[in-house]
Motif scaffolding. Sequence first.
Motif, mmCIF file in Angstrom:
data_model
loop_
_atom_site.group_PDB
_atom_site.id
_atom_site.type_symbol
_atom_site.label_atom_id
_atom_site.label_comp_id
_atom_site.label_asym_id
_atom_site.label_seq_id
_atom_site.Cartn_x
_atom_site.Cartn_y
_atom_site.Cartn_z
ATOM 1 N N CYS A 168 26.727 41.497 17.832
ATOM 2 C CA CYS A 168 25.280 41.308 17.912
ATOM 3 C C CYS A 168 24.675 42.038 19.109
ATOM 4 O O CYS A 168 23.654 42.700 18.987
ATOM 5 C CB CYS A 168 24.958 39.817 17.979
ATOM 6 S SG CYS A 168 23.201 39.458 18.134
ATOM 7 N N GLU A 169 25.320 41.918 20.251
ATOM 8 C CA GLU A 169 24.792 42.524 21.479
ATOM 9 C C GLU A 169 25.231 43.977 21.660
ATOM 10 O O GLU A 169 24.809 44.632 22.612
ATOM 11 C CB GLU A 169 25.238 41.702 22.694
ATOM 12 C CG GLU A 169 24.629 40.320 22.755
ATOM 13 C CD GLU A 169 23.126 40.342 22.959
ATOM 14 O OE1 GLU A 169 22.649 40.999 23.905
ATOM 15 O OE2 GLU A 169 22.428 39.693 22.158
ATOM 16 N N HIS A 170 26.112 44.471 20.787
ATOM 17 C CA HIS A 170 26.673 45.823 20.901
ATOM 18 C C HIS A 170 27.277 46.019 22.285
ATOM 19 O O HIS A 170 27.051 47.040 22.936
ATOM 20 C CB HIS A 170 25.619 46.901 20.635
ATOM 21 C CG HIS A 170 25.100 46.884 19.260
ATOM 22 N ND1 HIS A 170 24.228 47.815 18.779
ATOM 23 C CD2 HIS A 170 25.305 46.047 18.209
ATOM 24 C CE1 HIS A 170 23.921 47.557 17.521
ATOM 25 N NE2 HIS A 170 24.574 46.478 17.165
ATOM 26 N N GLN A 171 28.048 45.032 22.721
ATOM 27 C CA GLN A 171 28.630 45.091 24.051
ATOM 28 C C GLN A 171 30.131 44.918 24.010
ATOM 29 O O GLN A 171 30.675 44.225 23.155
ATOM 30 C CB GLN A 171 28.047 44.011 24.953
ATOM 31 C CG GLN A 171 26.743 44.431 25.582
ATOM 32 C CD GLN A 171 26.371 43.484 26.695
ATOM 33 O OE1 GLN A 171 25.806 42.427 26.423
ATOM 34 N NE2 GLN A 171 26.683 43.842 27.909
ATOM 35 N N LEU A 172 30.770 45.567 24.966
ATOM 36 C CA LEU A 172 32.190 45.455 25.163
ATOM 37 C C LEU A 172 32.409 45.092 26.622
ATOM 38 O O LEU A 172 31.796 45.691 27.507
ATOM 39 C CB LEU A 172 32.852 46.797 24.842
ATOM 40 C CG LEU A 172 34.357 46.857 24.983
ATOM 41 C CD1 LEU A 172 34.933 47.682 23.843
ATOM 42 C CD2 LEU A 172 34.775 47.446 26.292
ATOM 43 N N GLU A 173 33.241 44.113 26.859
ATOM 44 C CA GLU A 173 33.556 43.683 28.220
ATOM 45 C C GLU A 173 35.065 43.662 28.387
ATOM 46 O O GLU A 173 35.794 43.326 27.450
ATOM 47 C CB GLU A 173 33.003 42.281 28.508
ATOM 48 C CG GLU A 173 31.503 42.178 28.517
ATOM 49 C CD GLU A 173 30.857 42.834 29.728
ATOM 50 O OE1 GLU A 173 31.539 43.032 30.757
ATOM 51 O OE2 GLU A 173 29.659 43.148 29.639
ATOM 52 N N ILE A 174 35.518 44.004 29.576
ATOM 53 C CA ILE A 174 36.937 43.946 29.903
ATOM 54 C C ILE A 174 37.095 43.026 31.106
ATOM 55 O O ILE A 174 36.422 43.208 32.120
ATOM 56 C CB ILE A 174 37.514 45.339 30.223
ATOM 57 C CG1 ILE A 174 37.371 46.263 29.014
ATOM 58 C CG2 ILE A 174 38.977 45.222 30.656
ATOM 59 C CD1 ILE A 174 37.788 47.708 29.273
ATOM 60 N N VAL A 175 37.982 42.041 30.966
ATOM 61 C CA VAL A 175 38.300 41.141 32.062
ATOM 62 C C VAL A 175 39.790 41.293 32.318
ATOM 63 O O VAL A 175 40.608 41.103 31.407
ATOM 64 C CB VAL A 175 37.970 39.664 31.729
ATOM 65 C CG1 VAL A 175 38.289 38.765 32.905
ATOM 66 C CG2 VAL A 175 36.510 39.521 31.322
ATOM 67 N N ALA A 176 40.141 41.662 33.540
ATOM 68 C CA ALA A 176 41.542 41.904 33.879
ATOM 69 C C ALA A 176 42.005 40.940 34.960
ATOM 70 O O ALA A 176 41.252 40.616 35.882
ATOM 71 C CB ALA A 176 41.716 43.342 34.356
ATOM 72 N N ASP A 177 43.240 40.502 34.823
ATOM 73 C CA ASP A 177 43.841 39.605 35.797
ATOM 74 C C ASP A 177 44.153 40.363 37.091
ATOM 75 O O ASP A 177 44.170 41.591 37.121
ATOM 76 C CB ASP A 177 45.118 38.991 35.214
ATOM 77 C CG ASP A 177 45.476 37.657 35.834
ATOM 78 O OD1 ASP A 177 44.834 37.261 36.832
ATOM 79 O OD2 ASP A 177 46.400 37.007 35.333
ATOM 80 N N ARG A 178 44.441 39.635 38.127
ATOM 81 C CA ARG A 178 44.626 40.228 39.464
ATOM 82 C C ARG A 178 45.798 41.196 39.526
ATOM 83 O O ARG A 178 45.778 42.131 40.319
ATOM 84 C CB ARG A 178 44.758 39.145 40.514
ATOM 85 C CG ARG A 178 45.955 38.250 40.360
ATOM 86 C CD ARG A 178 45.928 37.123 41.396
ATOM 87 N NE ARG A 178 47.056 36.241 41.240
ATOM 88 C CZ ARG A 178 47.086 35.163 40.459
ATOM 89 N NH1 ARG A 178 46.007 34.840 39.775
ATOM 90 N NH2 ARG A 178 48.159 34.426 40.369
ATOM 91 N N GLY A 179 46.829 41.030 38.705
ATOM 92 C CA GLY A 179 47.963 41.953 38.717
ATOM 93 C C GLY A 179 47.591 43.341 38.238
ATOM 94 O O GLY A 179 48.197 44.330 38.633
ATOM 95 N N ILE A 180 46.585 43.436 37.392
ATOM 96 C CA ILE A 180 46.082 44.726 36.893
ATOM 97 C C ILE A 180 44.952 45.220 37.794
ATOM 98 O O ILE A 180 44.869 46.404 38.108
ATOM 99 C CB ILE A 180 45.566 44.587 35.439
ATOM 100 C CG1 ILE A 180 46.716 44.293 34.483
ATOM 101 C CG2 ILE A 180 44.805 45.806 34.989
ATOM 102 C CD1 ILE A 180 47.587 45.465 34.137
ATOM 103 N N SER A 181 44.100 44.324 38.233
ATOM 104 C CA SER A 181 42.921 44.711 39.024
ATOM 105 C C SER A 181 43.284 45.371 40.348
ATOM 106 O O SER A 181 42.478 46.123 40.896
ATOM 107 C CB SER A 181 42.033 43.494 39.284
ATOM 108 O OG SER A 181 41.439 43.094 38.071
#
Length: 145
Positions: free
Chosen positions: A99-112
Amino acid sequence: MAENHASTSSFARWWRQVLFVPLLHSKWLTADARARLTDQVTRAERGHRGEVFLIVENHLPIQDAYHMDCRERAIDLFSEYRVWDTEENTGVLIYVNICEHQLEIVADRGISTHVSPTVWRAMCEKSSIRYQQQEDRRELGPIVG
């Protein structure tokens, strides 16, 4: 991606969710498309220790849409599905809201620690641009050369 984010209340966002008709917008998410996405996630996990979790949602929950944007929803789902619960804290949630035409990425601290928020944001923007280009091509129909 650890960043301080507070979503802004929005009647416009809420109305978009209320008026969204999944049947009209989710035709692309066929069984074949789901299988391809699953295959792509599996291939993306090879060659690194990250564990990728993909969620495609038609719209935000109506009861939360006024106060919650896609970023906040992705963070909630990251917690709800325990994406952070990996041996090396290398979980990555890719959240797509149709609906919002959005993509979000949330990464844990080991990747960040290895990938900056700027890189994640650039990946989201690039994917959104490609999605929009595909949508534009669908509206124009086949292009005859």
